[in-house]
Motif scaffolding. Structure first.
Motif, PDB file in Angstrom:
ATOM      1  N   GLY A   1      12.606 -19.016   2.334  1.00 52.82           N
ATOM      2  CA  GLY A   1      13.203 -19.179   3.655  1.00 52.82           C
ATOM      3  C   GLY A   1      12.444 -20.171   4.524  1.00 52.82           C
ATOM      4  N   ARG A   2      11.140 -20.186   4.401  1.00 55.83           N
ATOM      5  CA  ARG A   2      10.334 -21.149   5.168  1.00 55.83           C
ATOM      6  C   ARG A   2      10.618 -22.582   4.712  1.00 55.83           C
ATOM      7  NH1 ARG A   2       8.625 -20.810   9.878  1.00 55.83           N
ATOM      8  NH2 ARG A   2      10.592 -19.779   9.912  1.00 55.83           N
ATOM      9  N   PHE A   3      10.776 -22.786   3.412  1.00 52.73           N
ATOM     10  CA  PHE A   3      11.115 -24.129   2.932  1.00 52.73           C
ATOM     11  C   PHE A   3      12.507 -24.542   3.411  1.00 52.73           C
ATOM     12  CE2 PHE A   3       7.767 -23.650  -0.455  1.00 52.73           C
ATOM     13  CZ  PHE A   3       7.025 -24.766  -0.089  1.00 52.73           C
ATOM     14  N   ILE A   4      13.445 -23.607   3.369  1.00 49.62           N
ATOM     15  CA  ILE A   4      14.794 -23.896   3.862  1.00 49.62           C
ATOM     16  C   ILE A   4      14.748 -24.192   5.356  1.00 49.62           C
ATOM     17  CG2 ILE A   4      17.073 -22.875   4.266  1.00 49.62           C
ATOM     18  CD1 ILE A   4      16.627 -21.373   1.535  1.00 49.62           C
ATOM     19  N   TYR A   5      13.994 -23.401   6.094  1.00 53.64           N
ATOM     20  CA  TYR A   5      13.826 -23.601   7.538  1.00 53.64           C
ATOM     21  C   TYR A   5      13.275 -25.002   7.814  1.00 53.64           C
ATOM     22  CZ  TYR A   5      12.010 -22.884  12.282  1.00 53.64           C
ATOM     23  OH  TYR A   5      11.728 -22.996  13.628  1.00 53.64           O
TER      24      TYR A   5
ATOM     25  N   MET B   1      16.279 -15.737   6.789  1.00 54.63           N
ATOM     26  CA  MET B   1      15.644 -15.327   5.533  1.00 54.63           C
ATOM     27  C   MET B   1      14.223 -14.830   5.787  1.00 54.63           C
ATOM     28  SD  MET B   1      16.735 -17.943   2.493  1.00 54.63           S
ATOM     29  CE  MET B   1      15.673 -17.179   1.277  1.00 54.63           C
ATOM     30  N   THR B   2      13.478 -15.556   6.615  1.00 54.80           N
ATOM     31  CA  THR B   2      12.087 -15.162   6.860  1.00 54.80           C
ATOM     32  C   THR B   2      12.025 -13.920   7.749  1.00 54.80           C
ATOM     33  OG1 THR B   2      11.894 -16.743   8.687  1.00 54.80           O
ATOM     34  CG2 THR B   2      11.190 -17.488   6.537  1.00 54.80           C
ATOM     35  N   PHE B   3      12.824 -13.907   8.799  1.00 56.55           N
ATOM     36  CA  PHE B   3      12.830 -12.754   9.705  1.00 56.55           C
ATOM     37  C   PHE B   3      13.260 -11.489   8.965  1.00 56.55           C
ATOM     38  CE2 PHE B   3      15.060  -9.895  12.566  1.00 56.55           C
ATOM     39  CZ  PHE B   3      14.074  -9.637  13.498  1.00 56.55           C
TER      40      PHE B   3
ATOM     41  N   TYR C   1       0.814  -1.213   0.000  1.00 56.01           N
ATOM     42  CA  TYR C   1       0.000   0.000   0.000  1.00 56.01           C
ATOM     43  C   TYR C   1       0.850   1.267   0.000  1.00 56.01           C
ATOM     44  CZ  TYR C   1      -3.658   3.301   1.223  1.00 56.01           C
ATOM     45  OH  TYR C   1      -4.527   4.359   1.223  1.00 56.01           O
ATOM     46  N   TYR C   2       1.862   1.314   0.841  1.00 57.67           N
ATOM     47  CA  TYR C   2       2.636   2.541   1.014  1.00 57.67           C
ATOM     48  C   TYR C   2       3.913   2.610   0.194  1.00 57.67           C
ATOM     49  CZ  TYR C   2      -0.407   4.064   4.748  1.00 57.67           C
ATOM     50  OH  TYR C   2      -1.494   4.477   5.460  1.00 57.67           O
ATOM     51  N   ALA C   3       4.446   1.483  -0.219  1.00 55.99           N
ATOM     52  CA  ALA C   3       5.732   1.503  -0.916  1.00 55.99           C
ATOM     53  C   ALA C   3       5.580   1.002  -2.349  1.00 55.99           C
ATOM     54  CB  ALA C   3       6.773   0.692  -0.139  1.00 55.99           C
ATOM     55  N   ASN C   4       5.771  -0.310  -2.561  1.00 56.62           N
ATOM     56  CA  ASN C   4       5.764  -0.844  -3.921  1.00 56.62           C
ATOM     57  C   ASN C   4       5.316  -2.302  -3.898  1.00 56.62           C
ATOM     58  OD1 ASN C   4       6.842  -2.237  -6.316  1.00 56.62           O
ATOM     59  ND2 ASN C   4       7.696  -0.230  -6.803  1.00 56.62           N
ATOM     60  N   PRO C   5       4.156  -2.604  -4.479  1.00 58.71           N
ATOM     61  CA  PRO C   5       3.647  -3.978  -4.422  1.00 58.71           C
ATOM     62  C   PRO C   5       4.557  -5.009  -5.087  1.00 58.71           C
ATOM     63  CG  PRO C   5       2.036  -2.512  -5.481  1.00 58.71           C
ATOM     64  CD  PRO C   5       3.244  -1.696  -5.155  1.00 58.71           C
ATOM     65  N   LEU C   6       5.196  -4.643  -6.186  1.00 56.80           N
ATOM     66  CA  LEU C   6       6.057  -5.606  -6.872  1.00 56.80           C
ATOM     67  C   LEU C   6       7.312  -5.912  -6.058  1.00 56.80           C
ATOM     68  CD1 LEU C   6       6.582  -7.412  -9.271  1.00 56.80           C
ATOM     69  CD2 LEU C   6       7.607  -5.457 -10.441  1.00 56.80           C
ATOM     70  N   TYR C   7       7.963  -4.882  -5.534  1.00 59.30           N
ATOM     71  CA  TYR C   7       9.148  -5.121  -4.709  1.00 59.30           C
ATOM     72  C   TYR C   7       8.787  -5.910  -3.452  1.00 59.30           C
ATOM     73  CZ  TYR C   7      11.690  -1.689  -7.566  1.00 59.30           C
ATOM     74  OH  TYR C   7      12.296  -1.023  -8.606  1.00 59.30           O
ATOM     75  N   GLY C   8       7.645  -5.589  -2.879  1.00 63.82           N
ATOM     76  CA  GLY C   8       7.194  -6.331  -1.700  1.00 63.82           C
ATOM     77  C   GLY C   8       6.959  -7.800  -2.016  1.00 63.82           C
ATOM     78  N   ALA C   9       6.383  -8.058  -3.178  1.00 65.80           N
ATOM     79  CA  ALA C   9       6.135  -9.448  -3.580  1.00 65.80           C
ATOM     80  C   ALA C   9       7.448 -10.202  -3.776  1.00 65.80           C
ATOM     81  CB  ALA C   9       5.296  -9.482  -4.856  1.00 65.80           C
ATOM     82  N   ILE C  10       8.430  -9.541  -4.345  1.00 63.49           N
ATOM     83  CA  ILE C  10       9.737 -10.185  -4.524  1.00 63.49           C
ATOM     84  C   ILE C  10      10.342 -10.519  -3.166  1.00 63.49           C
ATOM     85  CG2 ILE C  10      12.107  -9.805  -5.326  1.00 63.49           C
ATOM     86  CD1 ILE C  10      10.797  -8.113  -7.643  1.00 63.49           C
ATOM     87  N   ILE C  11      10.279  -9.583  -2.234  1.00 68.25           N
ATOM     88  CA  ILE C  11      10.768  -9.846  -0.880  1.00 68.25           C
ATOM     89  C   ILE C  11       9.968 -10.991  -0.261  1.00 68.25           C
ATOM     90  CG2 ILE C  11      11.006  -8.886   1.447  1.00 68.25           C
ATOM     91  CD1 ILE C  11      11.455  -6.121   0.000  1.00 68.25           C
ATOM     92  N   GLY C  12       8.674 -11.008  -0.532  1.00 68.46           N
ATOM     93  CA  GLY C  12       7.814 -12.078  -0.030  1.00 68.46           C
ATOM     94  C   GLY C  12       8.217 -13.452  -0.540  1.00 68.46           C
ATOM     95  N   LEU C  13       8.710 -13.530  -1.754  1.00 68.02           N
ATOM     96  CA  LEU C  13       9.185 -14.817  -2.282  1.00 68.02           C
ATOM     97  C   LEU C  13      10.399 -15.315  -1.509  1.00 68.02           C
ATOM     98  CD1 LEU C  13       8.722 -14.260  -6.122  1.00 68.02           C
ATOM     99  CD2 LEU C  13       7.288 -15.634  -4.582  1.00 68.02           C
ATOM    100  N   PHE C  14      11.229 -14.380  -1.037  1.00 71.86           N
ATOM    101  CA  PHE C  14      12.355 -14.772  -0.186  1.00 71.86           C
ATOM    102  C   PHE C  14      11.847 -15.338   1.142  1.00 71.86           C
ATOM    103  CE2 PHE C  14      14.807 -12.173  -3.097  1.00 71.86           C
ATOM    104  CZ  PHE C  14      15.989 -12.891  -3.189  1.00 71.86           C
ATOM    105  N   PHE C  15      10.764 -14.752   1.667  1.00 71.86           N
ATOM    106  CA  PHE C  15      10.150 -15.269   2.886  1.00 71.86           C
ATOM    107  C   PHE C  15       9.716 -16.720   2.681  1.00 71.86           C
ATOM    108  CE2 PHE C  15       6.434 -16.342   5.376  1.00 71.86           C
ATOM    109  CZ  PHE C  15       6.760 -15.934   6.650  1.00 71.86           C
ATOM    110  N   ILE C  16       9.010 -16.975   1.583  1.00 72.15           N
ATOM    111  CA  ILE C  16       8.505 -18.319   1.298  1.00 72.15           C
ATOM    112  C   ILE C  16       9.659 -19.300   1.112  1.00 72.15           C
ATOM    113  CG2 ILE C  16       7.221 -19.699  -0.393  1.00 72.15           C
ATOM    114  CD1 ILE C  16       5.463 -17.111  -0.785  1.00 72.15           C
TER     115      ILE C  16
END
Length: 127
Positions: A85-89, A106-108, A68-83
């Motif tokens: 990271g969860r598989f790696i975890y 990675m997730t934190f 909402y406040y920054a950039n949806p595409l960049y946020g989604a890319i960061i979100g893929l790192f979260f996902i």
């Protein structure tokens, strides 16, 4: 915002998958619900599932605030790192819980970056 929706779906689908894996291990190791203890492989997978829920409580609002406040595409890319990271975890925790650090970081880190970036963008918008 479509990318944010897709990443949110993927994160929630991952959580559901981890829940299915817990259920499968319940059957495999004969751990009846609501029992939370059993053989170590079951307890590890159950802990991965619970920890993922704990992480999602921060990640999903952070992802949407960032969108909402920054950039949806960049946020989604960061979100893929979260996902990822969860598989790696999950893989590390199932093998040796002491080795879970990289996946956790990675997730934190993903959530922290989303939160801080969203806060800065919101403050800039307010000013």
């Amino acid at each position: 915002m479509e990318a944010t929706v897709i990443v949110t779906f993927l994160a929630l689908a991952q959580y559901v998958l981890f829940g299915i894996m817990v259920g499968s291990m319940r059957q495999k190791y004969n751990v009846p619900a609501p029992q939370e203890t059993g053989p170590e492989p079951f307890e590890r997978m159950n802990r991965v599932h619970l920890n993922t829920a704990e992480q999602l409580i921060v990640f999903i609002p952070a992802l949407w605030m960032h969108a909402y406040y920054a950039n949806p595409l960049y946020g989604a890319i960061i979100g893929l790192f979260f996902i990822a990271g969860r598989f790696i975890y999950r893989a590390a925790y199932l093998k040796d819980p002491k080795s879970r650090g990289f996946g956790f970081m990675m997730t934190f880190s993903s959530s922290a970056v989303l939160l801080i970036w969203a806060l800065v963008a919101a403050i800039r918008t307010m000013l």
